[in-house]
Design a protein around this motif. Structure first.
Motif, short mmCIF file in Angstrom:
data_model
loop_
_atom_site.label_atom_id
_atom_site.label_comp_id
_atom_site.label_asym_id
_atom_site.label_seq_id
_atom_site.Cartn_x
_atom_site.Cartn_y
_atom_site.Cartn_z
N LEU A 241 -7.83 -2.71 -29.83
CA LEU A 241 -7.82 -4.14 -30.14
C LEU A 241 -7.29 -4.40 -31.55
N ARG A 244 -3.57 -4.41 -30.71
CA ARG A 244 -3.03 -5.30 -29.68
C ARG A 244 -4.04 -6.38 -29.31
N LEU A 245 -4.65 -7.03 -30.27
CA LEU A 245 -5.70 -7.99 -29.99
C LEU A 245 -5.20 -9.16 -29.15
N HIS A 247 -2.28 -9.28 -27.45
CA HIS A 247 -1.35 -8.89 -26.38
C HIS A 247 -2.14 -8.26 -25.23
N GLN A 248 -2.84 -9.09 -24.48
CA GLN A 248 -3.68 -8.57 -23.40
C GLN A 248 -2.87 -7.85 -22.33
N ARG A 249 -1.64 -8.24 -22.13
CA ARG A 249 -0.81 -7.61 -21.11
C ARG A 249 -0.59 -6.14 -21.40
N TRP A 251 -2.84 -4.17 -22.91
CA TRP A 251 -4.09 -3.42 -23.00
C TRP A 251 -4.13 -2.32 -21.94
N THR A 255 -9.58 -0.56 -21.73
CA THR A 255 -9.88 -1.72 -22.56
C THR A 255 -10.08 -2.97 -21.71
N LYS A 256 -9.24 -3.15 -20.70
CA LYS A 256 -9.40 -4.33 -19.84
C LYS A 256 -10.73 -4.31 -19.12
N VAL A 259 -13.61 -4.89 -21.84
CA VAL A 259 -13.68 -6.25 -22.39
C VAL A 259 -14.08 -7.26 -21.33
N TYR A 260 -13.43 -7.23 -20.17
CA TYR A 260 -13.72 -8.21 -19.14
C TYR A 260 -15.15 -8.07 -18.60
#
Length: 473
Positions: A241, A244-245, A247-249, A251, A255-256, A259-260
């Motif tokens: 993060l 690439r905080l 830039h979720q695409r 991740w 990480t996805k 976080v989700y």
């Protein structure tokens, strides 16, 4: 004295020696050699706990100048090093200032040790496979690289930990100094202690009622909540993060999922606890609605392995207690200071269930197909954690007079290294304390060592047996 770099090289050397040619192929594993890294981890943490218990037994560590019993000292040392937070002795009154400083040191060492251990074992797992598998692993995690030096990784983790702890302690210290009857030194010490406890998800507090006396102050509760979330989300996610905080695409899958799922559990936990306790006269009922939202949010966050509380947990409704136990069992992110089976494990299990319900042959998430070994590891970790909790509940029921709900809450809190309690920890007999010591130890190190062990035990079969279909359901 061995340097961190030499320790890393030795761990990687162990990893390379796991493979040996033979009848089973290059994927076979020498079971005796395989046990060395896991054994080193267990013995190392156990040694730190025993030495810390002996130090806590010294009269200078006790506010009364007397020696603490070995069982109580061992319980406290295990709780601090494994960043659990359960306490059989009042931290603020039983321990002297040197004792409290030593507990802060143990919490810091425990949190840094867990995060560093995760990084080291990740390098070991990477070094176990070939170049293609290493590149795929690095692409999916984007945090650890087998070419990284261990001192660089440790320094990165140390700097990150100190940065967040200072950020958490600053508003607490200023608030305690300016708005409460505290001197600058006292406010500084209280703020630092709880900042370290919250970021490391340790759960210990200098007050018998934890943070209940400050349950109307967002300058105390909000930094503690942020510390619990940030410390428990995991080093791999924090490192990614940072780059690439927005830039979720880009991740990684890890990480996805982390976080989700964390956001889902935070929103669900906060909403459930706040709603169920809104009219409870023993908890949120007498408060004004802004304070209800603040305390409800805090108690939706702290079961994720934080361990601090702003209301009497034992006075909560049964529905809230059960929801808290569920959140404690899941815990936080992999590679962080939180415990539990981890949010990624929880996410994988639900993805598998959803895939089965839809009739698809393979589980998919965020444009990636989950490999069978990930599914097997998730199932194994969850089953082992459930077995640990069930065994602990049976043992505690046999030696204590408490109810099933109280004992189950205590067992999940210990096994999930959370630190919350329904108020029975201080009344546990020595035999029950002795039972919880290995449970806290297994709950802290178990998921890490088991996960790395399952990854290292992968082997290729030369043949497959005929299929069999037992009746399910």
């Amino acid at each position: 004295m061995r340097t961190l770099g030499s320790l890393r090289d030795r761990f990687l050397a162990w990893g390379h020696r796991l493979r040996r040619p033979g009848l089973g192929g290059t994927g076979d594993i020498n079971r005796h050699r395989f046990m060395r890294p896991a054994l080193a981890v267990v013995v190392g943490f156990a040694g730190v706990i025993v030495v810390s218990a002996l130090v806590l037994m010294l009269p200078v560590m006790n506010a009364d100048g007397e020696s603490t019993s070995f069982v109580s000292a061992l319980f406290t040392a295990t709780s601090a090093v494994c960043v659990v937070g359960l306490a059989v002795l009042d931290t603020g009154t039983h321990w002297s200032l040197p004792g409290q400083i030593f507990l802060v040191f143990l919490m810091q060492i425990g949190g840094l040790g867990i995060m560093t251990l995760t990084a080291l074992l990740a390098l070991l797992v990477i070094g176990r496979f070939g170049l293609r598998a290493r590149l795929r692993f690095q692409q999916e995690t984007r945090a650890f690289n087998v070419s990284d030096s261990m001192p660089r990784i440790v320094l990165r983790i140390l700097k990150m930990s100190l940065f967040f702890e200072v950020l958490i302690a600053l508003p607490m210290c200023v608030r305690l100094w300016l708005s409460y009857d505290k001197s600058f030194g006292e406010g500084l010490w209280i703020g630092v202690f709880h900042a370290v406890a919250s970021f490391n998800n340790a759960g210990l507090s200098l007050f018998r009622d934890s943070l209940t006396r400050y349950n109307d102050d967002p300058w105390i509760l909000v930094p503690a909540m942020l510390g619990i979330i940030i410390g428990g989300i995991g080093v791999p996610v924090l490192l990614e993060l940072r780059r690439r905080l927005v830039h979720q695409r880009l991740w990684s899958l890890h990480t996805k999922l982390t976080v989700y799922t964390t956001v889902f559990l935070l929103v669900g936990g906060i909403g459930a606890i706040t709603t169920m306790e809104w009219t409870n006269p023993a908890t949120l009922g007498p408060m004004q609605w802004p304070q209800k939202l603040l305390v409800g949010a805090f108690h939706g966050v702290t079961p994720r392995s934080g361990g601090l509380n702003a209301i009497d947990t034992g006075a909560m409704n049964d529905s809230s207690v059960f929801a808290t136990m569920m959140l404690m069992f899941v815990g936080g992110g992999s590679g962080g200071t939180a415990g539990g089976i981890k949010v990624t494990t929880f996410a994988v299990l639900w993805i598998v269930v959803w895939t089965e319900m839809r009739g698809h042959p393979n589980p998919h998430a965020a444009g990636r197909r989950l490999t069978p070994d990930v599914v097997r590891q998730s199932l194994a970790l969850t089953f082992l954690s459930m077995t640990l909790v069930c065994g602990t509940v049976i043992a505690l029921l046999a030696v204590t007079p408490f109810t099933l709900q109280e004992v189950m809450f205590e067992a999940i809190s210990a096994g999930g290294v959370v630190g919350l309690s329904l108020g029975i920890t201080g009344d546990l007999p020595p035999v029950a304390q002795a039972i919880l010591v290995p449970v806290m130890f297994a709950g802290r190190l178990g998921p890490i060592t088991v996960a790395s062990a399952l990854a290292l035990r992968y082997r290729t079969r030369r043949y497959e047996l005929p299929e069999g279909r037992p009746v399910i359901g």
